[in-house]
Design an enzyme around this catalytic site. Structure first.
Site, mmCIF file in Angstrom:
data_model
loop_
_atom_site.group_PDB
_atom_site.id
_atom_site.type_symbol
_atom_site.label_atom_id
_atom_site.label_comp_id
_atom_site.label_asym_id
_atom_site.label_seq_id
_atom_site.Cartn_x
_atom_site.Cartn_y
_atom_site.Cartn_z
ATOM 1 N N GLN A 11 0.828 -1.201 0.000
ATOM 2 C CA GLN A 11 0.000 0.000 0.000
ATOM 3 C C GLN A 11 0.865 1.254 0.000
ATOM 4 O O GLN A 11 1.932 1.281 0.607
ATOM 5 C CB GLN A 11 -0.901 -0.008 1.235
ATOM 6 C CG GLN A 11 -2.100 0.890 1.101
ATOM 7 C CD GLN A 11 -3.147 0.591 2.161
ATOM 8 O OE1 GLN A 11 -3.296 -0.535 2.596
ATOM 9 N NE2 GLN A 11 -3.870 1.615 2.569
ATOM 10 N N SER A 95 3.935 -6.471 2.724
ATOM 11 C CA SER A 95 2.628 -6.439 3.395
ATOM 12 C C SER A 95 1.542 -6.953 2.452
ATOM 13 O O SER A 95 1.524 -8.135 2.113
ATOM 14 C CB SER A 95 2.344 -5.017 3.909
ATOM 15 O OG SER A 95 1.199 -4.990 4.712
ATOM 16 N N LEU A 96 0.654 -6.076 1.990
ATOM 17 C CA LEU A 96 -0.361 -6.453 1.008
ATOM 18 C C LEU A 96 0.243 -7.220 -0.173
ATOM 19 O O LEU A 96 -0.342 -8.169 -0.702
ATOM 20 C CB LEU A 96 -1.047 -5.179 0.499
ATOM 21 C CG LEU A 96 -1.583 -5.190 -0.937
ATOM 22 C CD1 LEU A 96 -2.841 -6.009 -1.005
ATOM 23 C CD2 LEU A 96 -1.773 -3.793 -1.450
ATOM 24 N N ARG A 120 -9.590 -7.278 4.088
ATOM 25 C CA ARG A 120 -8.439 -6.967 4.952
ATOM 26 C C ARG A 120 -8.334 -5.460 5.152
ATOM 27 O O ARG A 120 -8.112 -4.979 6.266
ATOM 28 C CB ARG A 120 -7.173 -7.519 4.303
ATOM 29 C CG ARG A 120 -5.857 -7.274 5.042
ATOM 30 C CD ARG A 120 -4.734 -7.935 4.250
ATOM 31 N NE ARG A 120 -3.413 -7.803 4.850
ATOM 32 C CZ ARG A 120 -2.530 -6.855 4.589
ATOM 33 N NH1 ARG A 120 -2.847 -5.897 3.702
ATOM 34 N NH2 ARG A 120 -1.345 -6.837 5.177
ATOM 35 N N HIS A 200 0.395 -2.990 11.198
ATOM 36 C CA HIS A 200 1.472 -3.868 11.676
ATOM 37 C C HIS A 200 1.894 -3.591 13.118
ATOM 38 O O HIS A 200 3.081 -3.507 13.437
ATOM 39 C CB HIS A 200 2.671 -3.813 10.718
ATOM 40 C CG HIS A 200 2.327 -4.304 9.347
ATOM 41 N ND1 HIS A 200 2.057 -5.624 9.077
ATOM 42 C CD2 HIS A 200 2.172 -3.644 8.182
ATOM 43 C CE1 HIS A 200 1.763 -5.762 7.802
ATOM 44 N NE2 HIS A 200 1.804 -4.569 7.230
ATOM 45 N N GLN A 249 0.637 -11.725 10.029
ATOM 46 C CA GLN A 249 1.250 -10.573 9.360
ATOM 47 C C GLN A 249 0.514 -9.270 9.672
ATOM 48 O O GLN A 249 1.099 -8.195 9.660
ATOM 49 C CB GLN A 249 1.248 -10.833 7.842
ATOM 50 C CG GLN A 249 1.981 -9.801 7.012
ATOM 51 C CD GLN A 249 1.201 -9.443 5.769
ATOM 52 O OE1 GLN A 249 0.082 -8.955 5.852
ATOM 53 N NE2 GLN A 249 1.801 -9.682 4.611
#
Length: 308
Positions: A11, A95-96, A120, A200, A249
C-alpha cells in the site's frame, strides 16, 4: 537463462490512472480488471482510472487496486517472448504485496485474493478509530536503537512495524505511544506517514481475528515457487503455515530487509523484478544490496522492453 526474484509492492504505491495504459494496450489487462470488478461487486477499474484520489487511497480500495495491477504486470511479463527462459527462484511482497506474490505463485486464486484484501483493508481501517493511531518513519537509526527507545512498560502502544532498509524503520502505535517513543529517541529524522491507521502493530488485533475467519474459507495450494513471507522472512510449502503467517502478518512487523537478504543469499538471483505501480521495492533493494540488477514492470513500454 535469467534467474529472477519477483517483488510485489504494498500500500502507498496507488495513484489515479494506475493500470489504464495497460488496460488500453492489452486484452489480458482488460480481462483481469473485469475479473476484479466482478469479484468485488463494484467497478474497481473505474476508481483506478478516474479516482477520485481520496477514494482510491481508502485502504479497502487501494489494496485490491494494487494487487490487480501487480497481477496484470506479472501475467503480461510471463506472456512475453523469451519468458520461458527466465526462472523465478523466489518471490516476496511488502505487506499487502504478499497476496500478489501468492497469486503469482498460483497458491491463491486471483478472485479469492482480491476479495480477501478488500476485506483486509476494511478490517484494518475499522480496528482503530481514525485519528487515534500513528505511524512514523525513522531514518538513520538501526533496530537496536529503535527498540531501546520503545518503553515496554508503557500502556501506550509503540512497536516496530516495518524494517524496510538499513536506516529506514517504521514505528506504529497509538498517537500517545508514538509521541513518547519519538521523545525518548531524541535527535533523529522522523517523518510522520500519511496513513489512516497504525498498521502492523498490536492495535490491529481485531483485524487479524476477522481476517482469520476469511482465510479459513479459501483454498491455498503449494506455491509454484518459494514465497518469502513477511512474518517469518522465510518460505514454506506448508499451506497451513502460509495461511497462519498471513493472519499473523496483520499485527506482525514486515521483515523486509531479512526477506531480501535471505533470498539473495540462498537463491542468488541475477535480477529483481518489481511488478506493479511504482518502484519503491527496487529502491529498497538497492539500499540493501546495490549489486543486484533491478527491473520495474509497470507500463506497456516496460512490458515490451522485456522482449528486447
Amino acid at each position: 537463462m535469467s534467474t529472477i526474484f519477483a517483488l510485489f509492492p504494498g500500500q502507498g504505491s496507488q495513484k489515479v490512472g494506475m493500470g489504464k495504459d495497460l488496460f488500453e494496450a492489452y486484452e489480458l489487462a482488460r480481462d483481469t480488471f473485469a475479473q476484479a470488478d466482478k469479484a468485488l461487486g463494484f467497478e474497481l477499474s473505474k476508481i483506478c482510472f478516474e479516482g477520485p484520489a481520496d477514494k482510491l487511497t481508502l485502504t479497502e480500495i487501494a489494496q485490491p487496486a494494487i494487487l490487480t495491477v501487480s497481477t496484470i504486470c506479472f501475467r503480461l511479463a510471463q506472456q512475453q517472448p523469451g519468458a520461458a527462459s527466465n526462472s523465478i527462484v523466489a518471490a516476496a511482497g511488502h505487506s499487502l504485496g504478499e497476496y500478489s506474490a501468492l497469486v503469482a505463485a498460483e497458491a491463491i486464486s486471483f478472485e479469492d485474493a482480491v476479495r480477501l484484501v478488500n476485506k483486509r483493508g476494511k478490517y484494518m481501517q475499522e480496528a482503530v478509530p481514525v485519528g487515534t493511531g500513528k505511524m512514523v518513519a525513522v531514518l538513520g537509526k538501526e533496530v537496536a536503537e529503535i527498540e531501546a527507545a520503545i518503553d515496554p512498560a508503557s500502556a501506550d502502544v509503540a512497536q516496530i512495524a516495518n524494517i524496510n532498509a538499513p536506516g529506514q524503520i517504521v514505528v506504529a502505535g497509538s498517537v500517545a505511544g508514538v509521541q513518547k517513543f519519538v521523545e525518548r529517541l531524541g535527535a533523529a529524522k522522523v517523518i510522520e506517514l500519511p496513513v489512516s491507521a497504525p498498521f502492523h502493530c498490536s492495535l490491529m488485533k481485531p483485524a487479524e481475528e476477522k481476517l482469520r475467519v476469511d482465510l479459513a474459507k479459501i483454498e491455498i495450494k503449494k506455491p509454484k515457487f518459494p514465497v518469502f513471507q513477511n512474518f517469518t522472512a522465510t518460505a514454506t510449502d506448508d499451506v497451513e503455515v502460509i495461511r497462519e503467517n498471513l493472519a499473523l502478518q496483520v499485527c506482525g512487523r514486515v521483515r523486509w530487509v531479512e526477506c531480501v537478504e535471505n533470498v539473495l543469499s540462498s537463491k542468488a538471483p541475477e535480477a529483481v523484478w518489481e511488478y506493479g505501480a511504482g518502484n519503491v521495492l527496487t529502491g529498497l533493494v538497492k539500499r540493501i544490496n546495490s549489486s543486484v540488477a533491478r527491473v520495474n514492470i509497470d507500463s506497456p513500454t516496460a512490458v515490451v522492453g522485456l522482449a528486447a
